[in-house]
Design an enzyme around this catalytic site. Sequence first.
Site, mmCIF file in Angstrom:
data_model
loop_
_atom_site.group_PDB
_atom_site.id
_atom_site.type_symbol
_atom_site.label_atom_id
_atom_site.label_comp_id
_atom_site.label_asym_id
_atom_site.label_seq_id
_atom_site.Cartn_x
_atom_site.Cartn_y
_atom_site.Cartn_z
ATOM 1 N N HIS A 1 -0.795 0.699 -3.749
ATOM 2 C CA HIS A 1 -0.474 -0.450 -4.606
ATOM 3 C C HIS A 1 -0.066 -1.651 -3.768
ATOM 4 O O HIS A 1 -0.404 -2.799 -4.092
ATOM 5 C CB HIS A 1 0.643 -0.063 -5.577
ATOM 6 C CG HIS A 1 0.888 -1.041 -6.676
ATOM 7 N ND1 HIS A 1 1.945 -1.924 -6.665
ATOM 8 C CD2 HIS A 1 0.225 -1.282 -7.842
ATOM 9 C CE1 HIS A 1 1.940 -2.649 -7.763
ATOM 10 N NE2 HIS A 1 0.898 -2.287 -8.494
ATOM 11 N N CYS A 2 0.635 -1.408 -2.675
ATOM 12 C CA CYS A 2 1.164 -2.485 -1.835
ATOM 13 C C CYS A 2 0.084 -3.271 -1.112
ATOM 14 O O CYS A 2 0.290 -4.431 -0.756
ATOM 15 C CB CYS A 2 2.130 -1.920 -0.792
ATOM 16 S SG CYS A 2 3.477 -0.940 -1.455
#
Length: 358
Positions: free
Chosen positions: A326-327
């Site tokens: 996600h990052c």
Amino acid sequence: MPPEWAPQDRVWMAFPRVGNTLGDDAPSADEARDAWAAVANAVSGFEPVTMVVDPSALGEARRRLTGEIEVVEAPLDDFWMRDIGPTFVIGDDGALGAIDWTFNGWGAGAWATWERDDRIAGFVAERSGAVHLPSTLVNEGGAIHVDGEGTVLLTETVQLDPRRNPYATKERVEWEMWRTLHATKVIWLPRGLTRDYESAGTRGHVDMVASFARPGVVLQHWQDNASHPDYAVVRQVRDVLQEATDAAGRSLEFIELPAPETLRDHDGFVDWNYANHLVVNGGVIACGYGEPAGDGRAAGILADAYDREVVTIDARPILARGGGIHCITQQQPSTPPPFALPVIERAMRQDQTTDRYA
């Protein structure tokens, strides 16, 4: 801000370049490049991907990325697109907007540089055709999570971090969440995972701890081994969430994502989790940790939660550098065609007495 399961036009990423995060030796650097490319190539099986690449890394990027991935050049310091890139929103008129949070290297970390990264949100906004919407709040995309109906999850140790926003109060932050995301309800979590408070951490990004699977339902990282310090952390977070209600006044339901069995690496207790995943059109790109049982169990939970195909990528090289799948990604939501807006607005008005948007 639309929820992450809403239709998307593309996913934005940034490719690793030489620097502190990449690694000190050639094998370590290649490990990072391969991991970022594996995520991009997996996403491209579901929807378009645009990769921002520093001019110095063009050759390495082209060797690893499929021809379907669009490559654009821009100077970079680091390559965590969720945090250095914009947060996309949709205006009342259906126009795409790009929130350009102020970025200062996750609270002016001594190891971080951000002169070039602070310009990436504006660059992506221009390339995407979005309306550029600056914010003076020091914030990152990994520090927020929304349900698409006005609820946003924040962490007290991020937005109220004195090294980010020394003069901020909860009231000021909540007003900015309303101004930028049209969030009408903020749920403040007390903290993030233990490892996130080490020198290179973000000091509590919410996307490592909890995320909405749909309105009223939270996917939460769950550590059941009492010897791990996050055993207490996840229960502290759960206590807060259990007392909270969302923008629609609902109490929250929970789906637990059990942590992998591995507790430590050579640096100490790990922050390995499955909460840090990317939802794409028709799929979910999930973190894997080389544990067939745990990875498979998490994939099944995510498949049931979203009713989508799950692709698991070995995320250990990404987690070792301070984040997860996600990052390193940022979704760009689809904008409705102009003729659809009155229909959408009418359906929402008709549905105000229920617990969902039409």
